[in-house]
Design a protein around this motif. Structure first.
Motif, short mmCIF file in Angstrom:
data_model
loop_
_atom_site.label_atom_id
_atom_site.label_comp_id
_atom_site.label_asym_id
_atom_site.label_seq_id
_atom_site.Cartn_x
_atom_site.Cartn_y
_atom_site.Cartn_z
N TYR A 358 18.87 -43.79 -50.22
CA TYR A 358 17.70 -43.77 -49.35
C TYR A 358 17.77 -42.54 -48.45
CZ TYR A 358 16.03 -48.34 -50.72
OH TYR A 358 15.50 -49.37 -51.43
N ASP A 360 17.45 -41.98 -45.43
CA ASP A 360 18.28 -42.11 -44.23
C ASP A 360 19.51 -42.97 -44.50
OD1 ASP A 360 16.65 -44.22 -44.70
OD2 ASP A 360 16.32 -44.73 -42.59
N GLY A 361 19.80 -43.20 -45.76
CA GLY A 361 20.95 -44.04 -46.11
C GLY A 361 22.23 -43.24 -46.11
N VAL A 365 22.85 -46.12 -53.34
CA VAL A 365 22.60 -47.53 -53.66
C VAL A 365 22.76 -47.72 -55.17
CG1 VAL A 365 20.90 -49.39 -53.54
CG2 VAL A 365 21.03 -47.73 -51.70
N GLU A 384 23.16 -60.68 -55.63
CA GLU A 384 23.25 -61.10 -54.24
C GLU A 384 22.38 -60.24 -53.33
OE1 GLU A 384 27.42 -60.80 -54.03
OE2 GLU A 384 27.75 -62.92 -54.47
N GLY A 386 21.18 -57.54 -50.96
CA GLY A 386 21.65 -56.16 -50.76
C GLY A 386 22.20 -55.51 -52.02
N ALA A 387 22.02 -56.16 -53.17
CA ALA A 387 22.61 -55.64 -54.41
C ALA A 387 21.85 -54.40 -54.92
CB ALA A 387 22.61 -56.71 -55.48
N GLY A 388 20.58 -54.29 -54.54
CA GLY A 388 19.80 -53.14 -55.00
C GLY A 388 18.63 -53.53 -55.88
N LYS A 389 18.24 -54.80 -55.85
CA LYS A 389 17.16 -55.27 -56.72
C LYS A 389 15.81 -54.66 -56.31
CE LYS A 389 17.96 -59.58 -55.58
NZ LYS A 389 19.06 -59.46 -54.61
N SER A 390 15.50 -54.78 -55.01
CA SER A 390 14.22 -54.21 -54.56
C SER A 390 14.21 -52.71 -54.73
CB SER A 390 13.98 -54.55 -53.09
OG SER A 390 13.94 -55.94 -52.92
N THR A 391 15.38 -52.09 -54.63
CA THR A 391 15.45 -50.64 -54.80
C THR A 391 14.98 -50.26 -56.21
OG1 THR A 391 17.32 -50.65 -53.31
CG2 THR A 391 17.01 -48.67 -54.63
N TYR A 400 9.96 -44.23 -54.01
CA TYR A 400 11.03 -43.26 -53.78
C TYR A 400 11.31 -42.57 -55.11
CZ TYR A 400 11.96 -45.87 -49.48
OH TYR A 400 11.85 -46.48 -48.27
N GLN A 431 7.86 -59.94 -51.44
CA GLN A 431 8.38 -61.04 -50.64
C GLN A 431 7.59 -61.18 -49.34
OE1 GLN A 431 12.48 -60.38 -50.00
NE2 GLN A 431 12.86 -62.39 -49.15
N GLU A 512 10.65 -61.43 -55.48
CA GLU A 512 10.76 -62.69 -54.72
C GLU A 512 9.36 -63.22 -54.43
OE1 GLU A 512 13.79 -63.71 -53.66
OE2 GLU A 512 14.98 -61.89 -53.91
N HIS A 543 15.66 -65.00 -56.41
CA HIS A 543 16.88 -65.59 -55.89
C HIS A 543 17.13 -66.94 -56.56
CE1 HIS A 543 17.54 -63.17 -52.01
NE2 HIS A 543 18.48 -62.91 -52.88
N1 LIG Z 1 14.77 -48.14 -46.40
C1 LIG Z 1 16.09 -48.15 -46.52
N2 LIG Z 1 16.84 -47.19 -45.97
C2 LIG Z 1 18.17 -47.18 -46.11
N3 LIG Z 1 18.87 -48.10 -46.79
C3 LIG Z 1 18.19 -49.09 -47.37
C4 LIG Z 1 16.76 -49.18 -47.27
N4 LIG Z 1 16.35 -50.27 -47.95
C5 LIG Z 1 17.47 -50.84 -48.45
N5 LIG Z 1 18.57 -50.14 -48.11
C6 LIG Z 1 19.96 -50.45 -48.51
O1 LIG Z 1 20.02 -50.44 -49.92
C7 LIG Z 1 20.81 -51.53 -50.39
C8 LIG Z 1 20.03 -52.31 -51.44
O2 LIG Z 1 18.88 -52.88 -50.83
P1 LIG Z 1 17.79 -53.70 -51.64
O3 LIG Z 1 16.64 -53.89 -50.75
O4 LIG Z 1 17.55 -53.03 -52.93
O5 LIG Z 1 18.55 -55.07 -51.86
P2 LIG Z 1 18.06 -56.38 -52.59
O6 LIG Z 1 18.95 -56.58 -53.76
O7 LIG Z 1 16.61 -56.32 -52.86
O8 LIG Z 1 18.38 -57.48 -51.50
P3 LIG Z 1 17.57 -58.84 -51.14
O9 LIG Z 1 17.98 -59.85 -52.14
O10 LIG Z 1 18.06 -59.20 -49.80
O11 LIG Z 1 16.11 -58.54 -51.16
C9 LIG Z 1 21.21 -52.35 -49.19
O12 LIG Z 1 22.55 -52.08 -48.90
C10 LIG Z 1 20.32 -51.84 -48.06
O13 LIG Z 1 21.05 -51.79 -46.87
#
Ligand SMILES: Nc1ncnc2c1ncn2[C@@H]1O[C@H](COP(=O)(O)OP(=O)(O)OP(=O)(O)O)[C@@H](O)[C@H]1O
Ligand SMILES: [Mg+2]
Length: 596
Positions: A358, A360-361, A365, A384, A386-391, A400, A431, A512, A543
């Motif tokens: 990201y 600002d990350g 990821v 789980e 924070g695994a990166g699914k939404s990413t 992005y 979600q 979700e 989930h």
């Molecule tokens: N906009 C952002 N800027 C920086 N880091 C981010 C951003 N969005 C997510 N992250 C980081 O990227 C990682 C993956 O996030 P993501 O949203 O993909 O998780 P997820 O699997 O969808 O989780 P959840 O099940 O809680 O929705 C996490 O560690 C989160 O902290």
């Protein structure tokens, strides 16, 4: 922030261009206006010298006619320049706001993650109005008033250099005094504004967090805090009023002083020149107000620089995700899409060695992520928090861009075609669903403007929302409120689900999407989903694993990597991560059911 030259005004030139003729006209008319203002004491001088001292009334009718004409012309100039000033002000307001709003639409997600709504809001609303006022009224007044000062001083020197010197000797002191006051006033006003913002903020929290406040019994504590803030406001306002009072007194003192000097040194004028004497008195008094205006205008200019710079910074922010010039040329942009050049989309998605961080990350990821999703696949992603699914979903939608590697759509790099081309074939249900203020029908039509009554009814039936609509007093025409907040989260999810169905997308992403609906509704939606995913590529993030059992392919991701991949039965047989996640959840659900 880098300092800009000339108070940042050059940054505004592209926006000022449209109003070139109004601005030039405004400046010219203000200058004419000030010339007439300067002439008024000269008329007075003539009248006194001619009609009183020399007792010659022969030119009286001509004098009256000229004087009257001058006054009428001055009023006309004033009126016209005010109209132009207003045109420039409201026009600039409109242009800057439109430009800022359109520009915001082109910015990527990361901008909105990094800047608060409040910050963006005040750029778009208050900075623009401040700038609008600056380039109209401040400009108009400063030309008028500055013209008056220069003209009056010149006339006085021409008439009687020695007395002029006496009068103008007070000017530097006056300017200095005003500048000092102005500086103090600006800082006091800023404090008052900041305090006001704090009070507004407290009010907001008190309203938005009302439920939490009550449940934590924080009423008394918050009220005491609020009382303290309003008391501070009272004190600061009184200090400001006192300062303004002193300012006014100093101003009238300065003009009395100038007047006194004229009276004192009046002997420098010959006895028969009573008119010149009165003219000097008028200028001596009349000079003070314009000086104040000019000092005011300069301080406005200095403080508005921040507004200009901040707004321009917003306008110059580049989106992290941009289409290349060649792509825009062929496919158009979000405001003028060239649909005639758009290839129809098939729906194959490939991640090719994608790494992603990201903006600002702090760390990646995804790392060297590879995935092939051929058209028609029903892919489920689990893992789980924070695994990166939404990413993954964000990358598919091109919210992005991969940091390295490529995302291929129908076998070609996604960057070879426009964002809009892709997004017009993708529907996302998130979600945290968002609806726009307006009726439910309007919200559904955002998915597809041409949807027929029959299609709307079918879509609502598919997501089991028919009952919900029937319950609402005005059915489909019910207003959902700002952000859809008059509906529950689950209800919003149903409506955005129906909206996605109406869009008839080639690629469907559900992140979700059923997290906030009850299990009965979820079951119904699931059967709808089974029908809906026919003939599309679909990616379902969930989930609750029971909802993805039937997927063609299930990905189990952890820390941005695929740890397992396959169908439900195979994954269960493997007894790995999926098995653990599934059985744990199953046990939880079974326990809950047993307890009921
Ligand atoms: N906009 C952002 N800027 C920086 N880091 C981010 C951003 N969005 C997510 N992250 C980081 O990227 C990682 C993956 O996030 P993501 O949203 O993909 O998780 P997820 O699997 O969808 O989780 P959840 O099940 O809680 O929705 C996490 O560690 C989160 O902290
Ligand atoms: Mg997520």
């Amino acid at each position: 922030m880098r300092k800009t030259r000339f108070f940042g005004i050059p940054l505004l030139l592209p926006y000022l261009k449209r109003y070139r003729s109004e601005i030039v006209g405004m400046i010219l008319f203000s200058a004419f206006g000030s010339v007439i203002d300067i002439a008024v004491p000269l008329f007075q001088r003539y009248a006194l010298n001619r009609f009183v001292t020399q007792n010659d009334l022969g030119t009286m009718p001509a004098f009256i006619a000229i004087y009257f004409t001058a006054i009428v012309i001055a009023a006309g100039f004033n009126y016209v320049s005010c109209i132009w000033g207003m045109k420039v002000e409201v026009g600039m307001d409109r242009d800057l706001r439109n430009a800022a709003f359109s520009h915001l639409q082109t910015l990527s997600f990361s901008y909105f993650n990094q800047n608060s709504v409040g910050y963006i809001h005040s750029r778009v609303m208050s900075d623009t109005s401040r700038i609008g006022a600056l380039v109209s009224w401040t400009l108009l007044d400063s030309v008028w008033q500055f013209g008056y000062i220069v003209g009056a001083v010149v006339v006085m020197f021409v008439m009687n250099a020695r007395l002029a010197l006496v009068v103008t000797s007070v000017l530097p002191i006056v300017v200095l005094l005003y500048a000092l006051f102005e500086k103090k006033l600006v800082s006091v006003n800023r404090e008052i504004r900041e305090q006001n913002a704090r009070i507004t903020g407290d009010f907001n929290e008190g309203i938005m967090g009302a439920r939490t406040i009550k449940s934590l019994v924080l009423e008394e504590k918050l009220s005491a805090g609020f009382a303290w803030e309003t008391e501070t406001m009272r004190r600061k306002s009184i200090a400001g009023a006192r300062l303004r009072g002193m300012f006014a007194v100093t101003m009238s003192f300065a003009s009395s002083l100038a007047l006194a000097l004229v009276l004192w040194k009046g002997g420098l004028i010959a006895k028969e020149q009573i008119g010149t004497f009165s003219m000097f008195m008028s200028y001596a008094q009349g000079l003070m107000e314009p000086i104040r205006w000019v000092v005011d205008a300069i301080s406005d200019l200095i403080t508005a620089r921040v507004n200009i710079e901040r707004l321009m910074k917003l306008m110059n922010t580049q989106s992290d995700v941009t289409d290349s010039a060649a792509v825009t040329e062929r496919y158009g942009d979000c405001f003028e899409p060239r649909r005639q050049n758009w290839e129809s989309i098939h729906g194959d998605i490939v991640f090719e060695d994608v790494s992603f961080r990201y903006p600002d990350g702090e760390e990646n990821v995804l790392e060297h992520f590879n995935l092939d999703v051929p058209f028609g696949t029903n892919l489920a992603i689990v893992g789980e928090t924070g695994a990166g699914k939404s990413t993954l979903a964000n990358l598919i939608c091109r919210f992005y861009e991969p940091t390295s590697g490529r995302l291929l759509i129908d076998g070609r790099d996604a960057r070879e075609r426009s964002q809009n081309w892709l997004r017009s074939s993708i529907a996302c249900v998130l979600q945290t669903p968002h609806l726009f203020s307006g009726s439910i029908r309007e919200n559904l039509l955002y998915g597809n403007e041409e949807a027929t009554e029959e299609e709307i009814r079918e879509a609502l039936e598919m997501v089991s929302a028919t009952e919900l609509i029937r319950r609402l007093p005005q059915g489909l025409e019910t207003d959902v409120g700002e952000g859809g907040d008059l509906l529950s989260t689950g209800e919003k999810q149903l409506i955005s689900f129906a909206r996605a169905i109406l869009a008839k997308p080639r690629i469907l992403i559900l992140d979700e999407a059923t997290a906030s609906v009850d299990t009965v509704t979820e079951k119904k939606i699931q059967s709808a989903m089974e029908r809906m995913i026919q003939g599309r590529t679909s990616i379902v993030i969930a989930h609750r694993l029971s909802t993805v059992r039937d997927a063609d392919m299930i990905l189990v991701v952890q820390d941005g990597k695929i740890v397992e991949q396959g169908k439900h039965d195979a994954l269960m047989a493997k007894r790995g991560m999926y098995y653990r996640l599934y059985t744990r959840q199953y046990e939880d659900e079974a326990t809950t059911a047993a307890l009921r």
